[in-house]
Scaffold this motif. Structure first.
Motif, PDB file in Angstrom:
ATOM      1  N   GLU A  77      44.192  56.326  36.760  1.00  0.00           N
ATOM      2  CA  GLU A  77      44.531  55.285  37.732  1.00  0.00           C
ATOM      3  C   GLU A  77      43.283  54.539  38.180  1.00  0.00           C
ATOM      4  O   GLU A  77      43.305  53.308  38.329  1.00  0.00           O
ATOM      5  CB  GLU A  77      45.241  55.913  38.923  1.00  0.00           C
ATOM      6  CG  GLU A  77      46.097  54.950  39.737  1.00  0.00           C
ATOM      7  CD  GLU A  77      45.295  54.094  40.685  1.00  0.00           C
ATOM      8  OE1 GLU A  77      45.725  52.973  41.005  1.00  0.00           O
ATOM      9  OE2 GLU A  77      44.214  54.551  41.108  1.00  0.00           O
ATOM     10  N   SER A  78      42.188  55.267  38.369  1.00  0.00           N
ATOM     11  CA  SER A  78      40.938  54.631  38.767  1.00  0.00           C
ATOM     12  C   SER A  78      40.418  53.707  37.669  1.00  0.00           C
ATOM     13  O   SER A  78      39.966  52.580  37.939  1.00  0.00           O
ATOM     14  CB  SER A  78      39.894  55.708  39.093  1.00  0.00           C
ATOM     15  OG  SER A  78      38.650  55.137  39.406  1.00  0.00           O
ATOM     16  N   VAL A  79      40.498  54.165  36.416  1.00  0.00           N
ATOM     17  CA  VAL A  79      40.046  53.335  35.298  1.00  0.00           C
ATOM     18  C   VAL A  79      40.914  52.082  35.172  1.00  0.00           C
ATOM     19  O   VAL A  79      40.402  50.968  34.975  1.00  0.00           O
ATOM     20  CB  VAL A  79      40.076  54.151  33.988  1.00  0.00           C
ATOM     21  CG1 VAL A  79      39.808  53.243  32.786  1.00  0.00           C
ATOM     22  CG2 VAL A  79      39.044  55.266  34.025  1.00  0.00           C
ATOM     23  N   LEU A  80      42.229  52.249  35.306  1.00  0.00           N
ATOM     24  CA  LEU A  80      43.132  51.103  35.183  1.00  0.00           C
ATOM     25  C   LEU A  80      42.886  50.080  36.282  1.00  0.00           C
ATOM     26  O   LEU A  80      43.027  48.874  36.059  1.00  0.00           O
ATOM     27  CB  LEU A  80      44.584  51.568  35.219  1.00  0.00           C
ATOM     28  CG  LEU A  80      45.053  52.384  34.014  1.00  0.00           C
ATOM     29  CD1 LEU A  80      46.506  52.797  34.196  1.00  0.00           C
ATOM     30  CD2 LEU A  80      44.888  51.597  32.729  1.00  0.00           C
ATOM     31  N   ASN A  81      42.523  50.534  37.452  1.00  0.00           N
ATOM     32  CA  ASN A  81      42.196  49.617  38.544  1.00  0.00           C
ATOM     33  C   ASN A  81      40.988  48.760  38.167  1.00  0.00           C
ATOM     34  O   ASN A  81      40.967  47.545  38.404  1.00  0.00           O
ATOM     35  CB  ASN A  81      41.918  50.412  39.816  1.00  0.00           C
ATOM     36  CG  ASN A  81      41.612  49.512  40.996  1.00  0.00           C
ATOM     37  OD1 ASN A  81      42.372  48.621  41.330  1.00  0.00           O
ATOM     38  ND2 ASN A  81      40.466  49.749  41.631  1.00  0.00           N
ATOM     39  N   THR A  82      39.977  49.401  37.547  1.00  0.00           N
ATOM     40  CA  THR A  82      38.797  48.657  37.111  1.00  0.00           C
ATOM     41  C   THR A  82      39.140  47.703  35.976  1.00  0.00           C
ATOM     42  O   THR A  82      38.640  46.574  35.918  1.00  0.00           O
ATOM     43  CB  THR A  82      37.698  49.637  36.655  1.00  0.00           C
ATOM     44  OG1 THR A  82      37.417  50.564  37.712  1.00  0.00           O
ATOM     45  CG2 THR A  82      36.424  48.900  36.301  1.00  0.00           C
ATOM     46  N   VAL A  83      40.007  48.156  35.056  1.00  0.00           N
ATOM     47  CA  VAL A  83      40.442  47.285  33.951  1.00  0.00           C
ATOM     48  C   VAL A  83      41.130  46.036  34.496  1.00  0.00           C
ATOM     49  O   VAL A  83      40.880  44.918  34.036  1.00  0.00           O
ATOM     50  CB  VAL A  83      41.387  48.058  33.012  1.00  0.00           C
ATOM     51  CG1 VAL A  83      42.077  47.105  32.035  1.00  0.00           C
ATOM     52  CG2 VAL A  83      40.623  49.126  32.245  1.00  0.00           C
ATOM     53  N   ASN A  84      41.979  46.212  35.477  1.00  0.00           N
ATOM     54  CA  ASN A  84      42.669  45.062  36.072  1.00  0.00           C
ATOM     55  C   ASN A  84      41.676  44.092  36.699  1.00  0.00           C
ATOM     56  O   ASN A  84      41.839  42.871  36.595  1.00  0.00           O
ATOM     57  CB  ASN A  84      43.661  45.558  37.117  1.00  0.00           C
ATOM     58  CG  ASN A  84      44.589  44.463  37.603  1.00  0.00           C
ATOM     59  OD1 ASN A  84      45.476  44.017  36.892  1.00  0.00           O
ATOM     60  ND2 ASN A  84      44.371  44.024  38.839  1.00  0.00           N
ATOM     61  N   ASP A  85      40.636  44.632  37.349  1.00  0.00           N
ATOM     62  CA  ASP A  85      39.603  43.763  37.930  1.00  0.00           C
ATOM     63  C   ASP A  85      38.874  42.969  36.839  1.00  0.00           C
ATOM     64  O   ASP A  85      38.538  41.792  37.033  1.00  0.00           O
ATOM     65  CB  ASP A  85      38.598  44.608  38.719  1.00  0.00           C
ATOM     66  CG  ASP A  85      39.203  45.202  39.987  1.00  0.00           C
ATOM     67  OD1 ASP A  85      40.252  44.703  40.434  1.00  0.00           O
ATOM     68  OD2 ASP A  85      38.638  46.186  40.510  1.00  0.00           O
ATOM     69  N   ILE A  86      38.633  43.617  35.692  1.00  0.00           N
ATOM     70  CA  ILE A  86      37.960  42.930  34.584  1.00  0.00           C
ATOM     71  C   ILE A  86      38.834  41.797  34.058  1.00  0.00           C
ATOM     72  O   ILE A  86      38.356  40.679  33.819  1.00  0.00           O
ATOM     73  CB  ILE A  86      37.620  43.936  33.464  1.00  0.00           C
ATOM     74  CG1 ILE A  86      36.465  44.837  33.901  1.00  0.00           C
ATOM     75  CG2 ILE A  86      37.272  43.211  32.168  1.00  0.00           C
ATOM     76  CD1 ILE A  86      36.104  45.900  32.893  1.00  0.00           C
ATOM     77  N   TYR A  87      40.127  42.058  33.890  1.00  0.00           N
ATOM     78  CA  TYR A  87      41.034  41.009  33.424  1.00  0.00           C
ATOM     79  C   TYR A  87      41.037  39.830  34.388  1.00  0.00           C
ATOM     80  O   TYR A  87      40.983  38.661  33.975  1.00  0.00           O
ATOM     81  CB  TYR A  87      42.459  41.552  33.309  1.00  0.00           C
ATOM     82  CG  TYR A  87      42.696  42.522  32.171  1.00  0.00           C
ATOM     83  CD1 TYR A  87      41.691  42.819  31.258  1.00  0.00           C
ATOM     84  CD2 TYR A  87      43.926  43.141  32.007  1.00  0.00           C
ATOM     85  CE1 TYR A  87      41.910  43.718  30.229  1.00  0.00           C
ATOM     86  CE2 TYR A  87      44.158  44.027  30.971  1.00  0.00           C
ATOM     87  CZ  TYR A  87      43.145  44.315  30.085  1.00  0.00           C
ATOM     88  OH  TYR A  87      43.367  45.191  29.065  1.00  0.00           O
ATOM     89  N   SER A  88      41.121  40.133  35.665  1.00  0.00           N
ATOM     90  CA  SER A  88      41.181  39.076  36.674  1.00  0.00           C
ATOM     91  C   SER A  88      39.902  38.242  36.656  1.00  0.00           C
ATOM     92  O   SER A  88      39.957  37.001  36.716  1.00  0.00           O
ATOM     93  CB  SER A  88      41.398  39.697  38.054  1.00  0.00           C
ATOM     94  OG  SER A  88      41.426  38.707  39.053  1.00  0.00           O
ATOM     95  N   ARG A  89      38.749  38.909  36.563  1.00  0.00           N
ATOM     96  CA  ARG A  89      37.478  38.184  36.549  1.00  0.00           C
ATOM     97  C   ARG A  89      37.349  37.357  35.274  1.00  0.00           C
ATOM     98  O   ARG A  89      36.890  36.201  35.325  1.00  0.00           O
ATOM     99  CB  ARG A  89      36.319  39.170  36.662  1.00  0.00           C
ATOM    100  CG  ARG A  89      34.931  38.534  36.616  1.00  0.00           C
ATOM    101  CD  ARG A  89      34.758  37.474  37.687  1.00  0.00           C
ATOM    102  NE  ARG A  89      33.446  36.848  37.619  1.00  0.00           N
ATOM    103  CZ  ARG A  89      33.122  35.732  38.256  1.00  0.00           C
ATOM    104  NH1 ARG A  89      34.019  35.103  39.019  1.00  0.00           N
ATOM    105  NH2 ARG A  89      31.916  35.219  38.149  1.00  0.00           N
TER     106      ARG A  89
END
Length: 398
Positions: A77-89
């Motif tokens: 879940e922590s990794v997926l949260n970071t992945v989502n931030d990367i997509y958004s950026r």
């Protein structure tokens, strides 16, 4: 009947031994806190206690398994949260790069940051858990799931299936998700997107895709549009059908979907309009496509159109990727909630086991203290009787 001195002596000793045995037994019970010290004390209750103890041990194993699964899911879940931030950026940077006000040097700077996000995403895809296993490798969790080929493209070499763990008597739970599911898939509800051919030579651009009739019988199909100049008139056809005149701008209706086009296509140019699951679903390919147009200067109108089309497609693919990540995070959250519920049920079950064991083998100290006093008095009485009887003799009365 004549009662010999030896008989009286043996009876007295036997009485003392019996009283002493009973006294020592109650002493052992008090010392251990258990009503049943030996199986012979109560075979039926001891058999039930052994069965309950085994069930309690199994429940404890399930509890330990849930701890391991929870740790893995929490890390995911922590990794997926970071992945989502990367997509958004990355999407924000692509919107910025799509602006005509940016110079090629500015776009090169944007491309540099996007490449950094790309490398970070590869690292997240190869995340290891606390046991050193690759989190998104599926069954093949001993080698990195995402590797570069000779051309520099990132490929998934892990297994699409994931390990499962028995977390309760009738429940096996998947420990995470495969990298194929997270980085190379989209949710089934992903909308339409357009993808212009990378070899297009014209200046045709697509602006938007609007759903006008989701109940259309052809809704959901993929459409390949090709363009050609027939006798000086630019025309297009869909999926190899009849040719239709192209006007700039124009709106093409495809099975309940409208595609807005502008600019002048060239003969041989193509455009694919399809649901996300029928188009590119590999987010690493999305990064690679975007970087390919940002790294090279667009000197002609055709190159500028290609850059705009590629970036617009990439942004839609990032939207689909974010939806997929959010859906996966929702699955992870649901599993974590289920683990919490199973912990509650398991805790109540363990408490019931402990209560049952206590009823079977634990000692009632009030009753034991009373029995201890009784046995002590009995032993003292037996000892006193033996002392008095062994000194009895007729010679004392002569």
């Amino acid at each position: 009947m004549r009662i010999s001195t030896l008989t009286m002596y043996n009876q007295s000793v036997s009485s003392m031994n019996r009283q002493q045995t009973d006294f020592m037994k109650i002493g052992q019970q008090i010392a251990s806190g258990k009503r049943i010290v030996n199986i012979s004390d109560d075979p039926q209750a001891m058999t039930q206690a052994i069965n309950i103890g085994q069930s309690k041990a199994v429940s404890s194993q399930f509890s330990d398994a849930r701890v391991g699964v929870r740790n893995a899911l929490s890390q995911e879940e922590s990794v997926l949260n970071t992945v989502n931030d990367i997509y958004s950026r990355a999407k924000t940077l692509m919107v910025q790069a799509s602006s005509d006000t940016l110079s090629d040097a500015d776009r090169a700077s944007v491309a540099s940051e996007i490449r950094g996000l790309y490398e970070s995403l590869i690292g997240l895809g190869n995340t290891r858990d606390g046991n050193g296993r690759y989190l998104f490798g599926g069954y093949q969790d001993d080698t990195a799931p995402f590797v570069r080929d000779v051309n520099g493209n990132v490929n998934y070499v892990g297994n699409p299936d994931v390990r499962e763990q028995q977390v309760d008597g009738d429940r096996r739970m998947a420990v995470g998700h495969s990298g194929d599911k997270i980085f190379r898939s989209v949710h089934s509800s992903a909308g339409y997107l357009a993808d212009a051919g990378l070899t297009n030579q014209g200046t045709m651009q697509f602006n938007g895709i609007n759903i006008v009739d989701s109940n259309h019988p052809d809704f959901g199909q993929a459409y390949d549009i090709e363009f050609a100049d027939n006798a000086g008139q630019m025309q297009y056809r869909v999926n190899g059908g009849a040719w239709t005149d192209y006007n700039d701008p124009t709106t093409i209706t495809l099975g309940g979907v409208e595609v807005e086009l502008e600019g002048a296509p060239a003969t041989g140019d193509t455009l694919r309009v399809a649901r996300g699951q029928d188009n590119n679903m590999d987010i690493f390919r999305t990064f690679e496509k975007a970087l390919s147009v940002l790294d090279n200067a667009a000197n002609t109108d055709a190159e500028k159109a290609q850059r705009v089309n590629t970036l617009r497609t990439a942004m839609r693919e990032f939207d689909n990727g974010m939806d997929n990540v959010l859906t996966t995070r929702a699955e992870v959250g649901a599993r974590l909630n289920e683990l919490d519920a199973l912990d509650t049920i398991g805790g109540n079950r363990t408490l019931a086991y402990e209560q049952a064991l206590s009823d079977l083998v634990d000692l009632d100290y009030v009753e034991a203290a009373s029995q201890y006093s009784v046995r002590m008095v009995g032993l003292q009485a037996a000892q006193k009787a033996f002392v008095d009887m062994k000194d009895m003799s007729l010679f004392k009365f002569l």
